[in-house]
Design a protein around this motif. Structure first.
Motif, PDB file in Angstrom:
ATOM      1  N   ILE A   1      37.635  47.826  44.887  1.00 47.45           N
ATOM      2  CA  ILE A   1      37.451  46.652  44.039  1.00 47.45           C
ATOM      3  C   ILE A   1      35.991  46.211  44.054  1.00 47.45           C
ATOM      4  CG2 ILE A   1      38.101  44.238  43.677  1.00 47.45           C
ATOM      5  CD1 ILE A   1      40.299  46.265  43.010  1.00 47.45           C
ATOM      6  N   ASP A   2      35.348  46.268  45.225  1.00 43.08           N
ATOM      7  CA  ASP A   2      33.927  45.918  45.306  1.00 43.08           C
ATOM      8  C   ASP A   2      33.090  46.858  44.452  1.00 43.08           C
ATOM      9  OD1 ASP A   2      34.435  43.799  46.969  1.00 43.08           O
ATOM     10  OD2 ASP A   2      33.899  44.847  48.821  1.00 43.08           O
ATOM     11  N   ALA A   3      33.401  48.160  44.509  1.00 45.05           N
ATOM     12  CA  ALA A   3      32.662  49.131  43.693  1.00 45.05           C
ATOM     13  C   ALA A   3      32.881  48.871  42.210  1.00 45.05           C
ATOM     14  CB  ALA A   3      33.095  50.546  44.056  1.00 45.05           C
ATOM     15  N   HIS A   4      34.094  48.500  41.868  1.00 42.07           N
ATOM     16  CA  HIS A   4      34.391  48.176  40.475  1.00 42.07           C
ATOM     17  C   HIS A   4      33.605  46.947  40.032  1.00 42.07           C
ATOM     18  CE1 HIS A   4      36.656  47.322  36.827  1.00 42.07           C
ATOM     19  NE2 HIS A   4      36.939  46.127  37.305  1.00 42.07           N
ATOM     20  N   ARG A   5      33.584  45.919  40.867  1.00 41.19           N
ATOM     21  CA  ARG A   5      32.861  44.697  40.503  1.00 41.19           C
ATOM     22  C   ARG A   5      31.369  44.978  40.325  1.00 41.19           C
ATOM     23  NH1 ARG A   5      33.348  39.252  40.555  1.00 41.19           N
ATOM     24  NH2 ARG A   5      35.460  39.200  41.392  1.00 41.19           N
ATOM     25  N   ALA A   6      30.828  45.873  41.138  1.00 35.06           N
ATOM     26  CA  ALA A   6      29.406  46.184  41.037  1.00 35.06           C
ATOM     27  C   ALA A   6      29.053  46.843  39.712  1.00 35.06           C
ATOM     28  CB  ALA A   6      28.986  47.091  42.198  1.00 35.06           C
ATOM     29  N   SER A   7      30.034  47.482  39.069  1.00 42.98           N
ATOM     30  CA  SER A   7      29.763  48.193  37.817  1.00 42.98           C
ATOM     31  C   SER A   7      30.249  47.451  36.585  1.00 42.98           C
ATOM     32  CB  SER A   7      30.433  49.573  37.852  1.00 42.98           C
ATOM     33  OG  SER A   7      31.848  49.431  37.854  1.00 42.98           O
ATOM     34  N   GLU A   8      30.994  46.372  36.803  1.00 43.24           N
ATOM     35  CA  GLU A   8      31.589  45.639  35.695  1.00 43.24           C
ATOM     36  C   GLU A   8      31.068  44.204  35.669  1.00 43.24           C
ATOM     37  OE1 GLU A   8      34.228  46.704  33.392  1.00 43.24           O
ATOM     38  OE2 GLU A   8      33.397  48.615  34.064  1.00 43.24           O
ATOM     39  N   ALA A   9      30.897  43.678  34.470  1.00 41.37           N
ATOM     40  CA  ALA A   9      30.441  42.301  34.341  1.00 41.37           C
ATOM     41  C   ALA A   9      31.529  41.318  34.779  1.00 41.37           C
ATOM     42  CB  ALA A   9      30.039  42.015  32.891  1.00 41.37           C
ATOM     43  N   ARG A  10      32.791  41.745  34.663  1.00 38.08           N
ATOM     44  CA  ARG A  10      33.893  40.832  34.964  1.00 38.08           C
ATOM     45  C   ARG A  10      35.027  41.598  35.630  1.00 38.08           C
ATOM     46  NH1 ARG A  10      38.421  39.546  31.780  1.00 38.08           N
ATOM     47  NH2 ARG A  10      39.400  37.554  32.285  1.00 38.08           N
TER      48      ARG A  10
ATOM     49  N   ARG B   1      39.005  41.284  36.649  1.00 38.73           N
ATOM     50  CA  ARG B   1      40.223  40.498  36.434  1.00 38.73           C
ATOM     51  C   ARG B   1      40.885  40.160  37.774  1.00 38.73           C
ATOM     52  NH1 ARG B   1      40.273  44.707  33.088  1.00 38.73           N
ATOM     53  NH2 ARG B   1      41.647  45.824  34.509  1.00 38.73           N
ATOM     54  N   ARG B   2      41.644  39.077  37.789  1.00 40.94           N
ATOM     55  CA  ARG B   2      42.304  38.658  39.022  1.00 40.94           C
ATOM     56  C   ARG B   2      43.297  39.717  39.497  1.00 40.94           C
ATOM     57  NH1 ARG B   2      44.920  32.979  38.405  1.00 40.94           N
ATOM     58  NH2 ARG B   2      44.839  32.977  40.662  1.00 40.94           N
ATOM     59  N   TYR B   3      43.876  40.461  38.578  1.00 35.92           N
ATOM     60  CA  TYR B   3      44.916  41.418  38.950  1.00 35.92           C
ATOM     61  C   TYR B   3      44.413  42.864  38.914  1.00 35.92           C
ATOM     62  CZ  TYR B   3      48.006  37.437  38.627  1.00 35.92           C
ATOM     63  OH  TYR B   3      48.607  36.218  38.844  1.00 35.92           O
ATOM     64  N   THR B   4      43.095  43.023  39.089  1.00 35.47           N
ATOM     65  CA  THR B   4      42.519  44.372  39.087  1.00 35.47           C
ATOM     66  C   THR B   4      43.110  45.239  40.191  1.00 35.47           C
ATOM     67  OG1 THR B   4      40.453  43.565  38.123  1.00 35.47           O
ATOM     68  CG2 THR B   4      40.347  45.660  39.282  1.00 35.47           C
ATOM     69  N   PHE B   5      43.587  44.627  41.272  1.00 37.87           N
ATOM     70  CA  PHE B   5      44.140  45.426  42.366  1.00 37.87           C
ATOM     71  C   PHE B   5      45.360  46.222  41.903  1.00 37.87           C
ATOM     72  CE2 PHE B   5      46.071  41.234  42.677  1.00 37.87           C
ATOM     73  CZ  PHE B   5      47.424  41.540  42.704  1.00 37.87           C
TER      74      PHE B   5
ATOM     75  N   GLU C   1      40.475  35.731  43.911  1.00 38.18           N
ATOM     76  CA  GLU C   1      39.943  36.927  43.265  1.00 38.18           C
ATOM     77  C   GLU C   1      40.739  38.161  43.668  1.00 38.18           C
ATOM     78  OE1 GLU C   1      37.638  36.792  41.031  1.00 38.18           O
ATOM     79  OE2 GLU C   1      37.129  34.675  41.320  1.00 38.18           O
ATOM     80  N   ALA C   2      40.519  39.238  42.930  1.00 44.54           N
ATOM     81  CA  ALA C   2      41.197  40.500  43.248  1.00 44.54           C
ATOM     82  C   ALA C   2      40.861  40.957  44.660  1.00 44.54           C
ATOM     83  CB  ALA C   2      40.795  41.561  42.231  1.00 44.54           C
ATOM     84  N   GLU C   3      39.633  40.663  45.116  1.00 48.40           N
ATOM     85  CA  GLU C   3      39.224  41.098  46.442  1.00 48.40           C
ATOM     86  C   GLU C   3      40.127  40.523  47.538  1.00 48.40           C
ATOM     87  OE1 GLU C   3      35.434  41.138  43.957  1.00 48.40           O
ATOM     88  OE2 GLU C   3      37.271  39.972  44.100  1.00 48.40           O
ATOM     89  N   THR C   4      40.577  39.298  47.352  1.00 52.35           N
ATOM     90  CA  THR C   4      41.396  38.647  48.369  1.00 52.35           C
ATOM     91  C   THR C   4      42.697  39.397  48.598  1.00 52.35           C
ATOM     92  OG1 THR C   4      40.473  36.508  47.718  1.00 52.35           O
ATOM     93  CG2 THR C   4      42.499  36.474  49.013  1.00 52.35           C
ATOM     94  N   PHE C   5      43.376  39.712  47.527  1.00 45.30           N
ATOM     95  CA  PHE C   5      44.641  40.426  47.689  1.00 45.30           C
ATOM     96  C   PHE C   5      44.398  41.864  48.129  1.00 45.30           C
ATOM     97  CE2 PHE C   5      48.793  42.136  46.751  1.00 45.30           C
ATOM     98  CZ  PHE C   5      49.621  41.076  47.074  1.00 45.30           C
ATOM     99  N   ALA C   6      43.261  42.447  47.732  1.00 45.57           N
ATOM    100  CA  ALA C   6      42.938  43.807  48.168  1.00 45.57           C
ATOM    101  C   ALA C   6      42.854  43.880  49.687  1.00 45.57           C
ATOM    102  CB  ALA C   6      41.633  44.268  47.539  1.00 45.57           C
ATOM    103  N   ASN C   7      42.372  42.823  50.326  1.00 50.37           N
ATOM    104  CA  ASN C   7      42.326  42.806  51.793  1.00 50.37           C
ATOM    105  C   ASN C   7      43.722  42.907  52.381  1.00 50.37           C
ATOM    106  OD1 ASN C   7      39.569  42.635  51.938  1.00 50.37           O
ATOM    107  ND2 ASN C   7      39.511  40.417  52.207  1.00 50.37           N
ATOM    108  N   TYR C   8      44.688  42.241  51.753  1.00 50.18           N
ATOM    109  CA  TYR C   8      46.062  42.316  52.246  1.00 50.18           C
ATOM    110  C   TYR C   8      46.607  43.733  52.079  1.00 50.18           C
ATOM    111  CZ  TYR C   8      50.858  41.029  53.266  1.00 50.18           C
ATOM    112  OH  TYR C   8      52.099  40.949  53.837  1.00 50.18           O
ATOM    113  N   VAL C   9      46.316  44.347  50.934  1.00 46.80           N
ATOM    114  CA  VAL C   9      46.748  45.726  50.713  1.00 46.80           C
ATOM    115  C   VAL C   9      46.169  46.644  51.781  1.00 46.80           C
ATOM    116  CG1 VAL C   9      46.668  47.677  49.107  1.00 46.80           C
ATOM    117  CG2 VAL C   9      47.048  45.365  48.227  1.00 46.80           C
ATOM    118  N   ASP C  10      44.930  46.379  52.171  1.00 49.64           N
ATOM    119  CA  ASP C  10      44.302  47.213  53.201  1.00 49.64           C
ATOM    120  C   ASP C  10      44.974  47.047  54.560  1.00 49.64           C
ATOM    121  OD1 ASP C  10      42.516  48.591  51.655  1.00 49.64           O
ATOM    122  OD2 ASP C  10      40.874  47.165  51.936  1.00 49.64           O
TER     123      ASP C  10
END
Length: 544
Positions: free
Chosen positions: A72-81, A83-87, A125-134
């Protein structure tokens, strides 16, 4: 009688050992991958045949995977926006293309046991839930006990099960600690409602009482964000990733008694939780309760008591010896790496005759059916990305179309379906069997599934599926070849001859004599028709 049962058991184990030593056929490899991954591909079938079941599992253990947060971090670095549900897009990218299929499948299974819903939390943000997935990804080949500890200190779980800023009792106002997490961590995450034998059968005694819930609820008091005063603590984008902090002034100071143990008073809040969870995780129910659910998620809805007991022993021992004699596992109780190896290699899982046993197998849930289909249709050379945009698979984010199984968004803490669900009025119910995934089924489910698959193939970018030079696209020129190719991947050779001929005739009715773009379109229509018909057959809908 006992001697006959012993001989029969030895025969089953000997047969399974012989099967493990032999090179799997293409059909056997495909069946194994239906159980162990999100669906077979030509590449994975070849790997299983080359390595054997055991070798493939060991390779999967050694295959590194990308964390949800890093992606998700890599995606954010390449995208202007972002989404909350990007995970969710990350999940589909991993399910379809990631090389660490077993870890990804185990992560999905754990997400349906230690349940949290993205739609039931302050998502940020998507990053928050991604931490739970990890957390789930780490536990997939790690410790179940560590997972329960980590999840308990997760701000998302505290928000979801309402113990964030849970306060000690106040006799003056009548305030009592919130009991939500205390109840669910016992009922759903560790020990269940009834005391169990090691083989998963019930002893007919309740595991806990309302007094046990009250005692444990007092443990989960005084926790909030670590960055502000307790009363002003709020979850937001800046602190929702940090583990909870205990605030002694708001933690229950007295002794806390539950399940035959007492946590001393005046301990630091974190130490109270650690001792309480350690006691809970030592309960003899944990091994059979979790082992049976994992068998249900991967292999069969109604495992025999002997199957459950074998896996529960592995769970308790933290180690499993592969057929080759190679040990797997740390030796620590609750190590899930030996557990999943034992589940997949168990004689009941690998016995090919079980594919014809009406009591064996499971109804396949929508996510697994769809992922399997898309893996078969997808570009065989595609791989999961590490940077850049995630696949914009629009249709996969529609909850209605996903038949109430939108990834990481179950309707409640009980998940998408209950492991003990009995489908009333069915033959399975009359036989005293459970059918968990049937809880998602409705009368029009099969028809709507076919319609949904059509929409997925029409609405998403063509490159998501096939290049013009792909193997299945070429096979569409000959109906019999196309159906044979799809059948081998989707039903691993179980399709009846009469059904096969019906599908071949339906495919042949689509004329592909035109040239150019029209011919390409007609070939694609053949592929769609064959895929839809195959994926609505009982041989595909039910995993054997």
């Amino acid at each position: 009688m006992l001697f006959r049962l012993l001989v029969a058991s030895l025969f089953v184990f000997a047969s399974a050992q012989a099967a493990a030593d032999a090179v799997p056929t293409r059909q056997e490899a495909a069946r194994f991958l239906v159980q162990a991954s999100f669906g077979p591909t030509e590449r994975e079938i070849a790997a299983v045949q080359a390595l054997g079941y055991e070798g493939w599992i060991l390779e999967q253990f050694a295959t590194p995977g990308q964390s949800a947060r890093a992606r998700i971090d890599a995606h954010r670095a390449s995208e202007a926006r972002t989404r909350r549900y990007t995970f969710r897009d990350y999940f589909w990218e991993q399910a379809l293309y990631a090389p660490d299929q077993l870890r990804t499948r185990m992560t999905f299974a754990l997400s349906q046991i230690v349940v949290i819903s993205a739609d039931g939390t302050q998502m940020f943000e998507a990053e928050t839930f991604a931490n739970y997935v990890d957390m789930l990804r780490t536990a997939s080949f790690g410790s179940y006990g560590t997972l329960i500890h980590d999840v308990t200190f997760s701000p998302l779980m505290a928000d979801y099960l309402t113990y964030f800023k849970n306060m000690k009792a106040d006799p003056r106002t009548g305030r009592a600690p919130d009991e939500n997490y205390a109840r669910e961590v016992m009922q759903l995450f560790t020990i269940g409602l009834e005391e169990l034998n090691l083989d998963g059968t019930s002893k007919g005694v309740e595991t806990y009482t309302s007094e046990d819930v009250e005692g444990l609820a007092a443990v989960f008091t005084g926790f909030a964000s670590p960055f502000k005063l307790f009363g002003r603590s709020r979850l937001n984008d800046n602190n929702a990733d940090a583990p909870l902090k205990g605030y002694p002034a708001f933690h229950e100071p007295g002794p806390k008694t539950f399940l035959g143990t007492t946590i001393p008073g005046n301990l630091p809040p974190e130490e109270s939780v650690r001792r309480a969870l350690d006691h809970l995780l030592k309960h003899p129910n944990v091994a059979p309760f979790i082992s049976k659910q994992l068998i249900q998620k991967f292999i069969t809805s109604n495992p025999s008591p002997a199957y459950v007991e074998r896996i529960a022993r592995v769970f308790n021992n933290g180690q499993y010896t592969l057929p080759s004699g190679t040990p797997v596992g740390s030796g620590d109780r609750g190590d899930l790496k030996p557990v999943i190896a034992a589940i997949l290699l168990d004689p009941e899982a690998r016995d090919g005759a079980r594919a014809d046993d009406p009591d064996f197998g499971k109804v396949r849930e929508p996510v697994l059916r769809l992922a399997h289909t898309l893996r078969v249709l997808s570009d065989p050379d595609a791989e999961a990305s590490t940077t850049g945009a995630l696949p914009n698979v629009k249709t996969l984010r529609k909850p209605d179309a996903m038949h109430n199984q939108l990834v990481f968004s179950p309707p409640s803490v009980f998940g998408f379906y209950r492991p003990g669900y009995v489908a009333a009025g069915t033959e399975a119910a009359r036989q005293g069997m459970v059918a968990p995934e049937m809880q998602l089924m409705t009368n029009d489910h099969i028809i709507s599934q076919a319609r949904y698959l059509t929409n997925v193939m029409r609405e998403n970018p063509p490159e998501f599926f096939l290049r013009d030079d792909a193997r299945l696209f070429r096979a569409a020129e000959r109906p019999r070849v196309l159906v044979a190719e799809l059948e081998a991947m989707l039903t691993y050779g179980r399709l009846g001859p009469s059904v096969r001929r019906q599908i071949e005739r339906a495919v042949a009715e689509i004329d592909v004599s035109a040239s150019g773009k029209r011919r390409t379109k007609d070939l694609y229509r053949r592929l769609m028709i064959a895929t839809m018909m195959l994926t609505t057959t009982p041989e595909f809908m039910v995993q054997r």
